[in-house]
Every structure is written in structure tokens, then in C-alpha cells.
Design a protein around this motif. Structure first.
Motif, mmCIF file in Angstrom:
data_model
loop_
_atom_site.group_PDB
_atom_site.id
_atom_site.type_symbol
_atom_site.label_atom_id
_atom_site.label_comp_id
_atom_site.label_asym_id
_atom_site.label_seq_id
_atom_site.Cartn_x
_atom_site.Cartn_y
_atom_site.Cartn_z
ATOM 1 N N THR A 80 0.828 -1.205 0.000
ATOM 2 C CA THR A 80 0.000 0.000 0.000
ATOM 3 C C THR A 80 0.864 1.258 0.000
ATOM 4 O O THR A 80 0.546 2.237 -0.686
ATOM 5 C CB THR A 80 -0.961 0.014 1.191
ATOM 6 O OG1 THR A 80 -0.232 -0.204 2.417
ATOM 7 C CG2 THR A 80 -2.036 -1.059 1.053
ATOM 8 N N GLU A 115 -7.471 -6.853 4.803
ATOM 9 C CA GLU A 115 -8.546 -6.021 4.273
ATOM 10 C C GLU A 115 -8.583 -4.659 4.959
ATOM 11 O O GLU A 115 -8.782 -3.622 4.312
ATOM 12 C CB GLU A 115 -9.892 -6.733 4.438
ATOM 13 C CG GLU A 115 -10.067 -7.964 3.559
ATOM 14 C CD GLU A 115 -11.469 -8.545 3.654
ATOM 15 O OE1 GLU A 115 -12.336 -7.886 4.260
ATOM 16 O OE2 GLU A 115 -11.708 -9.631 3.110
ATOM 17 N N GLU A 116 -8.388 -4.635 6.276
ATOM 18 C CA GLU A 116 -8.426 -3.373 7.015
ATOM 19 C C GLU A 116 -7.305 -2.439 6.571
ATOM 20 O O GLU A 116 -7.507 -1.221 6.432
ATOM 21 C CB GLU A 116 -8.329 -3.651 8.518
ATOM 22 C CG GLU A 116 -9.580 -4.279 9.102
ATOM 23 C CD GLU A 116 -9.450 -4.621 10.569
ATOM 24 O OE1 GLU A 116 -8.312 -4.554 11.096
ATOM 25 O OE2 GLU A 116 -10.467 -4.946 11.207
ATOM 26 N N ARG A 119 -8.334 -0.888 3.264
ATOM 27 C CA ARG A 119 -9.375 0.134 3.433
ATOM 28 C C ARG A 119 -8.807 1.427 4.008
ATOM 29 O O ARG A 119 -9.246 2.527 3.659
ATOM 30 C CB ARG A 119 -10.476 -0.392 4.360
ATOM 31 C CG ARG A 119 -11.331 -1.497 3.771
ATOM 32 C CD ARG A 119 -12.529 -1.762 4.658
ATOM 33 N NE ARG A 119 -13.308 -2.879 4.170
ATOM 34 C CZ ARG A 119 -13.175 -4.132 4.622
ATOM 35 N NH1 ARG A 119 -12.291 -4.409 5.568
ATOM 36 N NH2 ARG A 119 -13.925 -5.107 4.137
ATOM 37 N N GLU A 120 -7.864 1.296 4.923
ATOM 38 C CA GLU A 120 -7.320 2.468 5.620
ATOM 39 C C GLU A 120 -6.174 3.131 4.863
ATOM 40 O O GLU A 120 -5.654 4.159 5.310
ATOM 41 C CB GLU A 120 -6.834 2.040 7.012
ATOM 42 C CG GLU A 120 -7.951 1.556 7.932
ATOM 43 C CD GLU A 120 -7.433 0.862 9.181
ATOM 44 O OE1 GLU A 120 -6.185 0.754 9.316
ATOM 45 O OE2 GLU A 120 -8.253 0.437 10.013
ATOM 46 N N THR A 124 -7.785 3.852 -3.839
ATOM 47 C CA THR A 124 -9.036 3.326 -4.372
ATOM 48 C C THR A 124 -8.844 1.824 -4.577
ATOM 49 O O THR A 124 -7.807 1.390 -5.079
ATOM 50 C CB THR A 124 -9.396 3.990 -5.705
ATOM 51 O OG1 THR A 124 -8.260 3.958 -6.574
ATOM 52 C CG2 THR A 124 -9.814 5.427 -5.494
ATOM 53 N N TYR A 125 -9.825 1.033 -4.178
ATOM 54 C CA TYR A 125 -9.596 -0.410 -4.090
ATOM 55 C C TYR A 125 -10.836 -1.215 -4.433
ATOM 56 O O TYR A 125 -11.962 -0.702 -4.458
ATOM 57 C CB TYR A 125 -9.132 -0.781 -2.672
ATOM 58 C CG TYR A 125 -10.227 -0.650 -1.627
ATOM 59 C CD1 TYR A 125 -11.045 -1.735 -1.306
ATOM 60 C CD2 TYR A 125 -10.459 0.561 -0.978
ATOM 61 C CE1 TYR A 125 -12.044 -1.611 -0.358
ATOM 62 C CE2 TYR A 125 -11.458 0.697 -0.033
ATOM 63 C CZ TYR A 125 -12.251 -0.399 0.279
ATOM 64 O OH TYR A 125 -13.269 -0.275 1.208
ATOM 65 N N SER A 126 -10.591 -2.497 -4.676
ATOM 66 C CA SER A 126 -11.648 -3.503 -4.813
ATOM 67 C C SER A 126 -11.171 -4.754 -4.088
ATOM 68 O O SER A 126 -10.044 -5.206 -4.312
ATOM 69 C CB SER A 126 -11.914 -3.846 -6.282
ATOM 70 O OG SER A 126 -12.292 -2.712 -7.030
ATOM 71 N N GLY A 179 -14.593 0.063 -4.550
ATOM 72 C CA GLY A 179 -14.615 0.819 -3.302
ATOM 73 C C GLY A 179 -15.243 0.029 -2.171
ATOM 74 O O GLY A 179 -15.761 0.589 -1.203
ATOM 75 N N GLY A 180 -15.207 -1.294 -2.283
ATOM 76 C CA GLY A 180 -15.805 -2.160 -1.279
ATOM 77 C C GLY A 180 -15.498 -3.606 -1.597
ATOM 78 O O GLY A 180 -14.472 -3.923 -2.189
ATOM 79 N N VAL A 181 -16.423 -4.490 -1.216
ATOM 80 C CA VAL A 181 -16.225 -5.927 -1.319
ATOM 81 C C VAL A 181 -17.191 -6.545 -2.323
ATOM 82 O O VAL A 181 -18.393 -6.240 -2.304
ATOM 83 C CB VAL A 181 -16.411 -6.613 0.055
ATOM 84 C CG1 VAL A 181 -16.347 -8.134 -0.073
ATOM 85 C CG2 VAL A 181 -15.362 -6.121 1.046
#
Length: 248
Positions: A80, A115-116, A119-120, A124-126, A179-181
Motif C-alpha cells: 500500500t 482487508e483493514e 481500506r485504511e 481506491t480499491y476492490s 470501493g468495497g467488497v
């Protein structure tokens, strides 16, 4: 697009690289063998230069609780940070259905931590959460064998073909971030012992498979449908019978 695939020589990664290449993308497989080590950080910054997308389908070489937690937290932190510095526009990670429902599993706790961190990160993610792969049935049987008997939980699973997972990961990488799961699974639900029993019978493996409520899966009891995807999941087309009939 230039898409770097961490774990790009593995079961999923190699297929993702192939599919992306066939669709005209510059897909770059990255692994320790190619000089990219996400644990030490070696080669990570270099491979991400000018990358549009980072796909992480890597896995820990050890499944011991401390090892797997160290792998996913260290590797994801390195990735990241390097992705942010390189201006990567989309971080795609492969995770597992049920990660946050089985906290007794050290492996799944590590995936929650991964995953955390994503997100943090501010990227921008998937996150693609998949169910167990059909390809894992034999290894699951071997790990659960005691004195010639395979003892497995009777909880629900909805396994999926690795090729279908690779297709979804590839499509996700080539499109806008979620932007999520996104949850995916196979078309049919089984019990864990029933799934493995079907595969072993097809392969004429005579080991007895027993549904045992005391048996654990990755260190946790599986009594319900924790590993079955939620409503709204994208169910993939390949059935277990089709996969077996294809010679697997």
C-alpha cells in the motif's frame, strides 16, 4: 493498462496474467522469483513504477497463525505504501468469504487484517472475496486425514473453480474500482464433508470421509453457513460436476 500482479505465477495469478494479456493489457507477474519480495520490500517500488493497477493474489508460505499474520500485515503495508507513492489508481485484492465470521481461525484473522489495511490506505480499491476453490479439495482431505479417515466439519461451503475466480479478478482489475467488497462463489452449496467426499469418490480415492462436529477447518469450528456467500454475491458458472468431468 499496466497491471502488476503480485503472486502472478501462482494458481490464480498466472491465469489472471494470461487473461489480462489476451485482452491487450500489459500484465506483469511479480513474485520472489522475479525479484519482488513483498515481505522485505525488495523490488516492490521498482515494479510499481508507472503501474495503473496493482492486483494482490499472493499467499503466505506458512499457515501457522503468527507467520500468516506477519505475512499479510507486512506485505500489505509494503504494497500500500509503494502503491500510494507510485500513484497506482486501483488496488485489487483477493480475499475469502467468511473472513470476519470465523475469528478463531488465525488464517482468516490475518485476511481481516489485510482487508483493514487496504481500506485504511487511502487508495481506491476492490476486494474480491471468493469461496474455497475446487482445486483445494484434495489438500483439505489430506490435512484432515487421521488413520485413513478424513474427518471434516459438516458446515456449508459453496466452492468455486479457480478459473472462474481468475476471470472475476481480471475483470475487476480492468474496470473501475468497487470501493468495497465483491463476494463470489460457485453455483452450488455443499457441506464441507459432502464436497470432499464427492471429489474423492470421483477420483476413486477409497478413504472414508466423515462429518465430525469436532473437526476444525483452519483452526475453527464450522457449524453453519459462515463460508457460504451472502445474498447478492456473484455466482460463477462452473459446477463441481463440470469441473470434475474436465479431468480435474
Amino acid at each position: 493498462m499496466r497491471i502488476v500482479v503480485i503472486g502472478g505465477t501462482g494458481l490464480i495469478g498466472s491465469q489472471v496474467v494470461k487473461r489480462l494479456g489476451e485482452h491487450g493489457h500489459d500484465a506483469v507477474p511479480a513474485s520472489p522469483n522475479s525479484g519482488v519480495n513483498t515481505l522485505t520490500g525488495e523490488g516492490v517500488e521498482e515494479v510499481l513504477k508507472s503501474a495503473d493497477v496493482l492486483v494482490d493474489v499472493s499467499n503466505s508460505p506458512s499457515f501457522a497463525d503468527d507467520d500468516v499474520m506477519n505475512f499479510f500485515t507486512t506485505a500489505t503495508t509494503n504494497l500500500t505504501k509503494a502503491a500510494a507513492a507510485a500513484g497506482v489508481g486501483h488496488y485489487v485484492a483477493l480475499s475469502i468469504v467468511g473472513t470476519d465470521e470465523l475469528p478463531e481461525s488465525g488464517y482468516l484473522r490475518a485476511k481481516v487484517a489485510q482487508e483493514e489495511l487496504i481500506r485504511e490506505s487511502g487508495l481506491t480499491y476492490s476486494i474480491v472475496r471468493a469461496t474455497q476453490f475446487f482445486e483445494f479439495a484434495g489438500a483439505i482431505a489430506n490435512s484432515a486425514e487421521q488413520d485413513g479417515v478424513v474427518r471434516l466439519p459438516h458446515g456449508g461451503v459453496q466452492p468455486v473453480a479457480a478459473s472462474d475466480v481468475a476471470a472475476v479478478v481480471g475483470r475487476t482489475a480492468a474496470t473501475a474500482p468497487i470501493g468495497g467488497v465483491l463476494e463470489i462463489g460457485g453455483p452450488e452449496e455443499f457441506t464441507m464433508d459432502g464436497w470432499v467426499r464427492t471429489v474423492l469418490a470421483h477420483r476413486q480415492d477409497e478413504r472414508e470421509v466423515v462429518g465430525d462436529p469436532r473437526a476444525k477447518y483452519f483452526g475453527t469450528f464450522l457449524t453453519g453457513r459462515q463460508l457460504v456467500p451472502n445474498a447478492g454475491a456473484q455466482l460463477q458458472p462452473t459446477s463441481l460436476r463440470e469441473w470434475l468431468d474436465a479431468g480435474n
